[in-house]
Write a protein that holds these residues in place. Structure first.
Motif, PDB file in Angstrom:
ATOM      1  N   PHE A  21      12.401  -2.734   1.641  1.00 11.02           N
ATOM      2  CA  PHE A  21      13.083  -3.518   2.674  1.00 11.02           C
ATOM      3  C   PHE A  21      12.924  -2.875   4.052  1.00 11.02           C
ATOM      4  O   PHE A  21      12.831  -3.577   5.066  1.00 11.02           O
ATOM      5  N   ALA A  22      12.879  -1.551   4.098  1.00 10.21           N
ATOM      6  CA  ALA A  22      12.647  -0.872   5.372  1.00 10.21           C
ATOM      7  C   ALA A  22      11.265  -1.214   5.923  1.00 10.21           C
ATOM      8  O   ALA A  22      11.089  -1.410   7.132  1.00 10.21           O
ATOM      9  N   LEU A  23      10.290  -1.324   5.034  1.00 12.36           N
ATOM     10  CA  LEU A  23       8.944  -1.706   5.457  1.00 12.36           C
ATOM     11  C   LEU A  23       8.906  -3.164   5.912  1.00 12.36           C
ATOM     12  O   LEU A  23       8.160  -3.504   6.837  1.00 12.36           O
ATOM     13  N   LEU A  24       9.693  -4.012   5.269  1.00  9.81           N
ATOM     14  CA  LEU A  24       9.765  -5.406   5.716  1.00  9.81           C
ATOM     15  C   LEU A  24      10.331  -5.493   7.129  1.00  9.81           C
ATOM     16  O   LEU A  24       9.859  -6.293   7.948  1.00  9.81           O
ATOM     17  N   LYS A  25      11.320  -4.683   7.421  1.00 11.36           N
ATOM     18  CA  LYS A  25      11.911  -4.708   8.760  1.00 11.36           C
ATOM     19  C   LYS A  25      10.914  -4.261   9.819  1.00 11.36           C
ATOM     20  O   LYS A  25      10.856  -4.835  10.910  1.00 11.36           O
ATOM     21  N   GLY A  26      10.125  -3.250   9.495  1.00  7.74           N
ATOM     22  CA  GLY A  26       9.147  -2.773  10.458  1.00  7.74           C
ATOM     23  C   GLY A  26       9.809  -2.345  11.759  1.00  7.74           C
ATOM     24  O   GLY A  26      10.736  -1.534  11.779  1.00  7.74           O
ATOM     25  N   GLU A  27       9.375  -2.951  12.864  1.00  4.52           N
ATOM     26  CA  GLU A  27       9.906  -2.593  14.187  1.00  4.52           C
ATOM     27  C   GLU A  27      11.207  -3.303  14.516  1.00  4.52           C
ATOM     28  O   GLU A  27      11.795  -3.066  15.578  1.00  4.52           O
ATOM     29  N   ALA A  73      -6.408   1.084   0.439  1.00  3.80           N
ATOM     30  CA  ALA A  73      -5.412   1.387  -0.583  1.00  3.80           C
ATOM     31  C   ALA A  73      -4.963   0.104  -1.279  1.00  3.80           C
ATOM     32  O   ALA A  73      -4.915  -0.975  -0.675  1.00  3.80           O
ATOM     33  N   VAL A  74      -4.629   0.225  -2.565  1.00  9.83           N
ATOM     34  CA  VAL A  74      -4.057  -0.887  -3.324  1.00  9.83           C
ATOM     35  C   VAL A  74      -2.688  -0.439  -3.832  1.00  9.83           C
ATOM     36  O   VAL A  74      -2.176   0.609  -3.445  1.00  9.83           O
ATOM     37  N   ILE A  75      -2.076  -1.223  -4.690  1.00  6.54           N
ATOM     38  CA  ILE A  75      -0.769  -0.866  -5.211  1.00  6.54           C
ATOM     39  C   ILE A  75      -0.877   0.357  -6.119  1.00  6.54           C
ATOM     40  O   ILE A  75      -1.937   0.649  -6.652  1.00  6.54           O
ATOM     41  N   ARG A  85       0.812  -1.218   0.000  1.00  6.28           N
ATOM     42  CA  ARG A  85       0.000   0.000   0.000  1.00  6.28           C
ATOM     43  C   ARG A  85       0.847   1.271   0.000  1.00  6.28           C
ATOM     44  O   ARG A  85       0.351   2.349  -0.302  1.00  6.28           O
ATOM     45  N   HIS A  86       2.109   1.135   0.341  1.00  3.13           N
ATOM     46  CA  HIS A  86       2.992   2.300   0.478  1.00  3.13           C
ATOM     47  C   HIS A  86       3.089   3.069  -0.845  1.00  3.13           C
ATOM     48  O   HIS A  86       3.089   2.481  -1.925  1.00  3.13           O
ATOM     49  N   VAL A  87       3.165   4.387  -0.743  1.00  2.00           N
ATOM     50  CA  VAL A  87       3.365   5.238  -1.911  1.00  2.00           C
ATOM     51  C   VAL A  87       4.866   5.418  -2.122  1.00  2.00           C
ATOM     52  O   VAL A  87       5.530   6.171  -1.395  1.00  2.00           O
ATOM     53  N   TYR A  88       5.405   4.702  -3.095  1.00  2.00           N
ATOM     54  CA  TYR A  88       6.850   4.724  -3.355  1.00  2.00           C
ATOM     55  C   TYR A  88       7.217   5.919  -4.227  1.00  2.00           C
ATOM     56  O   TYR A  88       6.401   6.408  -5.023  1.00  2.00           O
ATOM     57  N   ASP A  89       8.458   6.354  -4.092  1.00  7.29           N
ATOM     58  CA  ASP A  89       8.963   7.380  -4.996  1.00  7.29           C
ATOM     59  C   ASP A  89      10.130   6.806  -5.789  1.00  7.29           C
ATOM     60  O   ASP A  89      10.508   5.643  -5.627  1.00  7.29           O
ATOM     61  N   ALA A  90      10.701   7.627  -6.640  1.00 10.73           N
ATOM     62  CA  ALA A  90      11.723   7.134  -7.570  1.00 10.73           C
ATOM     63  C   ALA A  90      13.070   6.892  -6.903  1.00 10.73           C
ATOM     64  O   ALA A  90      13.956   6.270  -7.494  1.00 10.73           O
ATOM     65  N   VAL A  91      13.240   7.347  -5.671  1.00  6.19           N
ATOM     66  CA  VAL A  91      14.531   7.223  -4.990  1.00  6.19           C
ATOM     67  C   VAL A  91      14.618   5.860  -4.290  1.00  6.19           C
ATOM     68  O   VAL A  91      14.114   5.673  -3.189  1.00  6.19           O
ATOM     69  N   ASN A  92      15.229   4.911  -4.963  1.00  4.84           N
ATOM     70  CA  ASN A  92      15.498   3.577  -4.416  1.00  4.84           C
ATOM     71  C   ASN A  92      14.269   2.905  -3.787  1.00  4.84           C
ATOM     72  O   ASN A  92      14.198   2.726  -2.562  1.00  4.84           O
ATOM     73  N   PRO A  93      13.294   2.507  -4.602  1.00  8.85           N
ATOM     74  CA  PRO A  93      12.120   1.817  -4.056  1.00  8.85           C
ATOM     75  C   PRO A  93      12.463   0.494  -3.379  1.00  8.85           C
ATOM     76  O   PRO A  93      11.756   0.065  -2.464  1.00  8.85           O
TER      77      PRO A  93
END
Length: 405
Positions: A160-166, A249-251, A147-155
């Motif tokens: 991977f930051a979202l995978l790590k989470g807490e 939200a979707v992709i 669902r995250h809104v990615y930008d062009a800077v290293n998606p």
């Protein structure tokens, strides 16, 4: 090569007409093929649920095929293995250092360093230990990494930051190779393809899979394809259907820019185009002399071969029982290098060694190399594993096998 009898074609037409008239599904479509040719393709309903003025769903309508994408990402990675740019044993950390020090998270949320290394084979077989997150919510809400809104800077880095989470490192639910966990492995695999080739997954797949087969499957909708895309809907608890109305939200998709090409959920296709890919794979598996083969025969055969150990087999069968409780067929399952496989005949249906999977928004497909039959069925309805889409796809399969000649 078997074909569907006239009575069988009539029965499929009747099934589609009855499903439509009963209002059981929003717009939907079905496509069927043997090794030689497409045998059947038809759509029904409207692009927008409840709007009879919207376009009719046909065999040229586009569906968001969600986890049916996982097979496409696997094909891309298997091509790189054939070319020597990857191996099954390549550590994922060699491509992405973020995977150098993953952790095993326990039920109490404590964790310890993983002892084993995540490899490309682990991603292909969903034995990496990467799942869809801890405490995943309602079945109509995608994980945050989608669902995250990615930008062009290293998606990739953002993902991977979202995978790590807490957690301080990539969290796993078991040691790599120990079992089966359905999750983001295919997305990571798609990012590996991008990193190794220096291309987006869309560009790579267009050149090496889609264009050689003459199909218009894509990870990036255009304005033209968006016009053909069947709208997403929602099934209420009472069984009624409602329009999506942006309830979750979707992709990212057109007209917004797409910076993250998800190998697990991110592609769109007509059903005849998807079945064209399935037919091509089965022709290779059967030893046919096909033009522009996208994989070697021995590689395609791996798509129909069980790869899970006993623990992994138990895990995938537990998941299948949870999701499809009203079917005796979805038992004795395994996973190959790209999709689920059946390890026994389904009475009156597909045979041992058939390969299959489904998509989050109401799509299903299978390949049966013993009979040469492949099928894709799709609507656009969530929560996922909608029982009506399952029942209609199952009934279509029953009709087909009862009327082969």
């Amino acid at each position: 090569m078997p074909k569907i009898s006239a009575a069988g074609l009539e029965a499929l037409d009747k099934l589609i007409a009855e499903t439509l008239s009963a209002g059981k599904l929003p717009g939907f479509a079905l496509a069927v093929s043997n090794l030689d040719e497409q045998l059947y393709a038809k759509g029904a309903g409207n692009k927008t649920y409840g709007d009879p003025t919207s376009a009719q769903v046909t065999d040229e309508s586009v569906f968001w095929i969600c986890s049916m994408t996982k097979l496409l990402a696997a094909i891309a990675a298997l091509q790189l293995i054939e070319r020597g740019e990857l191996t099954f044993d390549t550590p994922v950390s060699k491509i992405f250092p973020e995977f150098a020090t993953p952790i095993i998270v326990k039920e109490d949320k404590t964790y310890e360093p993983a002892k084993e290394t995540i490899t490309i084979l682990h991603l292909l077989t969903h034995t990496s230990g990467i799942n869809y997150g801890f405490g995943v919510g309602a079945l109509h809400i995608l994980p945050e990494a989608y669902r995250h809104v990615y930008d062009a800077v290293n998606p990739h880095e953002q993902f991977f930051a979202l995978l790590k989470g807490e957690y301080p490192e990539i969290p796993l639910v078991f040691e790599p190779g120990a079992s089966f966990a359905y999750g983001f492995s295919s997305d990571v695999l798609g990012f590996v393809v991008e990193k190794v080739t220096g291309q987006t997954l869309e560009a790579y797949s267009r050149k090496n899979i889609f264009d050689p087969l003459g199909v218009k499957a894509t990870y990036h909708l255009t304005a033209e394809l968006k016009e053909k895309l069947v709208d997403l809907t929602f099934r209420n608890a009472d069984g009624s259907i409602a329009n999506w109305e942006n309830r979750a939200a979707v992709i990212q998709r057109h007209p917004d820019p797409v910076y993250a090409n998800f190998g697990g959920i991110g592609s769109y296709s007509t059903l005849p185009d998807y079945v064209t890919i399935l037919r091509h794979l089965m022709q290779i598996e059967a030893g046919r002399d096909v033009s522009t083969p996208i994989l070697k025969k021995e590689t395609v055969k791996s798509l129909f071969e069980p790869k899970l150990n006993d623990a992994g087999s138990q895990a995938i069968n537990f998941m299948a029982f949870f999701l499809v409780q009203n079917s005796a067929h979805y038992r004795n399952l395994n996973w190959s290098t790209g999709l689920a496989v059946s390890t026994n005949d389904w009475e009156g249906r597909r045979k041992t060694g058939s390969a299959f999977w489904s998509g989050w928004a109401g799509s299903w497909y299978f390949m049966d190399p013993k009979t040469g039959i492949s099928l894709a069925f799709a609507s656009q309805i969530v929560p996922t594993i909608d029982q009506v889409t399952f029942e209609i796809a199952d009934k279509a399969e029953e009709i087909i096998y009862a009327n082969l000649e």
